[in-house]
Design an enzyme around this catalytic site. Structure first.
Site, short mmCIF file in Angstrom:
data_model
loop_
_atom_site.label_atom_id
_atom_site.label_comp_id
_atom_site.label_asym_id
_atom_site.label_seq_id
_atom_site.Cartn_x
_atom_site.Cartn_y
_atom_site.Cartn_z
N GLY A 64 -1.13 5.24 1.42
CA GLY A 64 0.30 5.39 1.21
C GLY A 64 1.06 5.09 2.48
N SER A 65 2.23 5.68 2.60
CA SER A 65 3.10 5.35 3.73
C SER A 65 2.69 6.10 5.00
CB SER A 65 4.54 5.72 3.36
OG SER A 65 4.60 7.10 3.08
N GLU B 1 -5.15 4.93 4.87
CA GLU B 1 -4.83 3.50 4.64
C GLU B 1 -3.32 3.44 4.50
OE1 GLU B 1 -6.99 0.86 4.33
OE2 GLU B 1 -8.84 1.99 4.55
N VAL C 299 3.94 9.83 5.02
CA VAL C 299 3.14 10.80 4.26
C VAL C 299 1.74 10.92 4.88
CG1 VAL C 299 2.26 11.45 1.98
CG2 VAL C 299 4.51 10.38 2.19
N CYS D 165 1.03 -3.73 0.52
CA CYS D 165 0.93 -3.23 1.89
C CYS D 165 0.65 -4.35 2.88
CB CYS D 165 -0.16 -2.17 1.98
SG CYS D 165 -1.75 -2.77 1.41
P1 NAD Z 1 3.72 7.36 -0.51
O1 NAD Z 1 3.19 7.69 0.82
O2 NAD Z 1 5.11 7.73 -0.84
O3 NAD Z 1 2.81 8.05 -1.65
C1 NAD Z 1 1.41 7.95 -1.69
C2 NAD Z 1 0.83 9.17 -2.37
O4 NAD Z 1 1.16 10.33 -1.61
C3 NAD Z 1 1.31 9.44 -3.79
O5 NAD Z 1 0.20 9.81 -4.59
C4 NAD Z 1 2.28 10.60 -3.64
O6 NAD Z 1 2.27 11.47 -4.75
C5 NAD Z 1 1.73 11.34 -2.42
N1 NAD Z 1 2.78 11.99 -1.65
C6 NAD Z 1 4.07 11.59 -1.49
N2 NAD Z 1 4.75 12.46 -0.71
C7 NAD Z 1 3.87 13.42 -0.37
C8 NAD Z 1 3.97 14.61 0.44
N3 NAD Z 1 5.11 14.95 1.02
N4 NAD Z 1 2.86 15.37 0.58
C9 NAD Z 1 1.70 15.02 0.00
N5 NAD Z 1 1.56 13.92 -0.77
C10 NAD Z 1 2.62 13.13 -0.96
O7 NAD Z 1 3.46 5.80 -0.69
P2 NAD Z 1 3.87 4.85 -1.89
O8 NAD Z 1 5.36 4.69 -1.95
O9 NAD Z 1 3.18 5.23 -3.16
O10 NAD Z 1 3.21 3.47 -1.38
C11 NAD Z 1 3.85 2.65 -0.48
C12 NAD Z 1 3.30 2.75 0.92
O11 NAD Z 1 1.89 2.72 0.92
C13 NAD Z 1 3.72 1.59 1.80
O12 NAD Z 1 3.99 2.04 3.11
C14 NAD Z 1 2.49 0.70 1.81
O13 NAD Z 1 2.41 -0.18 2.90
C15 NAD Z 1 1.41 1.70 1.80
N6 NAD Z 1 0.18 1.14 1.26
C16 NAD Z 1 -0.90 0.98 2.06
C17 NAD Z 1 -2.05 0.40 1.57
C18 NAD Z 1 -3.28 0.20 2.40
O14 NAD Z 1 -4.32 -0.12 1.82
N7 NAD Z 1 -3.23 0.34 3.70
C19 NAD Z 1 -2.10 0.02 0.23
C20 NAD Z 1 -0.97 0.21 -0.56
C21 NAD Z 1 0.15 0.78 -0.05
#
Ligand code: NAD
Length: 472
Positions: free
Chosen positions: A196-197, A218, A200, A252
């Site tokens: 994720g981001s 990741e 987070v 990503c």
């Molecule tokens: P996000 O970080 O908002 O969410 C990812 C996950 O975390 C979700 O399941 C969400 O429910 C959970 N989450 C959100 N807020 C949280 C909190 N406060 N506490 C605990 N868990 C929480 O990311 P997104 O919007 O789903 O995805 C986009 C981001 O992910 C972009 O920055 C992208 O570059 C990155 N990404 C990275 C990869 C990689 O392989 N490196 C792949 C895909 C996406």
């Protein structure tokens, strides 16, 4: 396999059941059992193919071909690769004794970490939940998977697949948003695999610190792309347009922005426009091969970035049309952006591509090195020395030269970030290792080490001195 009693079980009880089985699982979840689990996953995924395609069309208009290529293919490939190599990966690896350790036998024995949590994002909802799951199962773990709440139809299909394929003491799925993620993170998992981001990611790592769980993170960020003076312009444009606008830019490792050398800038911009119209026609909105932005919040964010850039002097070279009702943003090329604009500051994560003209590669390298370490760096250039120089003088999670995105599909390459873009790696053997502890086992055969035991007589001290001299 489906255990109705567990379907509505609380997070604490699911975790407790998985954790209680850890010791037994280390023995019973042998290679044959792991392969059987992987095969069950593969077959169930393939059976659910139509539902997976439909779910992603519903969540963000993802074209069917992109679902096949970037969601189903990587998962079945990850499974097949793990099955093929599992014997070698699991085999305890004998190490040579060092001089001081003569008379011993050392082996490195991968063992499952135990109970693992996988938290997935919405943008490749399927690949990024089930790819790591395949690695976790290959490594012999029990797993709880939390798909993203922002791709609800995909989350429901993932839940259906996992509930059909596994009993919850092996693999459980817990759907939900931030509250659920935080409740999960409070459990003392052995390993947390988060995609994720970066924001987070920090929350996840802080939560893991409370229980000292190991983490794989990741993450994301801006992935810069360089088009050098000696690039094959048509090829670069085709590759960058696909990498950027596939999944509507919500990738990503999408090229975030392009630094293009002044001598080829006009030709590259023209080639990019050509590539976009070849892929999506004159009206991308009507194209079955072009998706939508995932939700109103992200649509508003992207439209805001575009409006701000234009208001501050950026030019729209191509695209720019938006439609709030359908969350459509055309494949858009921007020029004349400045560093102060939002488009230059935050990960774009949408179909907006700024082109930045450069004269000296040193300035580009300085700019890249001044920012957070990217997940991927793309270089387009025929001159190998040019690419090598850029690679040597920058830091990034990975580098791809003269292609985009497909580095994700290479099972023999680790996939992961560095610094702000992540910690640890996934895919193939790297994925297996992420979910394994490398346990060293040292066995005595005829070592002379006991002569070093107390009392530390003059003789013992002499032996230690000689030993230090010999090994040093
Ligand atoms: P996000 O970080 O908002 O969410 C990812 C996950 O975390 C979700 O399941 C969400 O429910 C959970 N989450 C959100 N807020 C949280 C909190 N406060 N506490 C605990 N868990 C929480 O990311 P997104 O919007 O789903 O995805 C986009 C981001 O992910 C972009 O920055 C992208 O570059 C990155 N990404 C990275 C990869 C990689 O392989 N490196 C792949 C895909 C996406």
């Amino acid at each position: 396999m489906h255990d109705l009693a567990m379907e509505d079980a609380s997070i604490t009880s699911i975790f407790a059941v998985q954790a209680a089985g850890a010791a037994a699982r280390r023995v019973s979840f042998d290679r044959a059992a792991r392969i059987a689990a992987l095969e069950t996953l593969r077959q169930t995924v393939l059976r659910y193919r139509p539902q997976i395609v439909a779910a992603m069309a519903e969540d963000f208009g993802k074209p069917a071909a992109e679902v096949e290529l970037s969601e189903i293919l990587p998962v079945v490939q990850e499974i097949a690769h793990a099955k093929r190599h599992l014997r070698r990966w699991m085999r305890p690896r004998r190490v040579r004794p060092t001089l001081a350790m003569l008379g011993t036998v050392g082996r490195v024995r991968p063992e499952p970490r135990g109970t693992c949590l996988i938290i997935a994002p919405w943008n490749y909802p399927f690949t990024l939940a089930l790819g790591p799951l395949a690695s976790a199962l290959a490594a012999g773990n029990a797993v709880i998977v939390k798909p993203s709440e922002l791709a609800p139809a995909s989350s429901a299909v993932i839940a259906a697949i996992l509930r059909e394929a596994f009993s919850p003491d092996q693999v459980a799925v817990v759907e939900g948003g931030v509250d659920v993620a935080q409740e999960l993170l409070a459990q003392p998992f052995d390993h947390i695999f988060f995609t994720g981001s970066p924001e987070v990611g920090k929350i996840v790592m802080a939560a893991a610190a409370k229980t000292l769980a190991s983490v794989t993170l990741e993450l994301g960020g801006k992935s810069p792309t360089i088009v050098g003076p000696g690039a094959n312009i048509a090829k670069a444009a085709r590759s960058i347009a696909w990498g950027k606008f596939c999944n509507t830019g919500q990738t990503c490792i999408a090229p975030d922005h392009v630094f293009v050398h002044r001598s080829v800038a006009d030709a590259f911009a023209e080639a990019l426009r050509k590539a976009i119209s070849k892929y999506y026609g004159a009206a991308p909105k009507a194209s079955a091969d072009y998706g939508r932005v995932v939700n109103a919040r992200h649509f508003g964010r992207l439209k805001g970035l575009l409006d701000e850039a234009v208001a501050r002097g950026a030019r729209v070279l191509q695209g720019g049309e938006v439609d709030e009702a359908t969350k459509y943003i055309a494949p858009t090329i921007l020029t004349d952006t400045t560093e102060a604009m939002g488009v230059s500051q935050e990960e774009l994560f949408g179909p907006i591509l700024p082109l930045i003209v450069y004269d000296e590669i040193d300035a580009v390298i300085a700019r890249i090195n001044a920012g957070p370490k990217p997940l991927t760096l793309y270089v387009f250039e025929r001159d190998r020395a040019f690419a090598e120089d850029v690679i040597a003088r920058t830091s990034a999670g990975s580098v791809a030269v003269n292609l985009t995105l497909v580095q994700f599909l290479h099972e023999n390459l680790p996939f992961g970030g560095i610094g702000n873009s992540g910690l640890g790696a996934a895919h193939g053997h790297a994925g297996f290792l992420a979910f394994s502890h490398l346990k060293p086992v040292l066995r005595d055969r005829f070592s002379v080490l006991p002569i070093l035991f107390p009392p530390y007589t003059g003789f013992v001290r002499r032996v230690i001195r000689v030993l230090t001299k010999v090994v040093g």
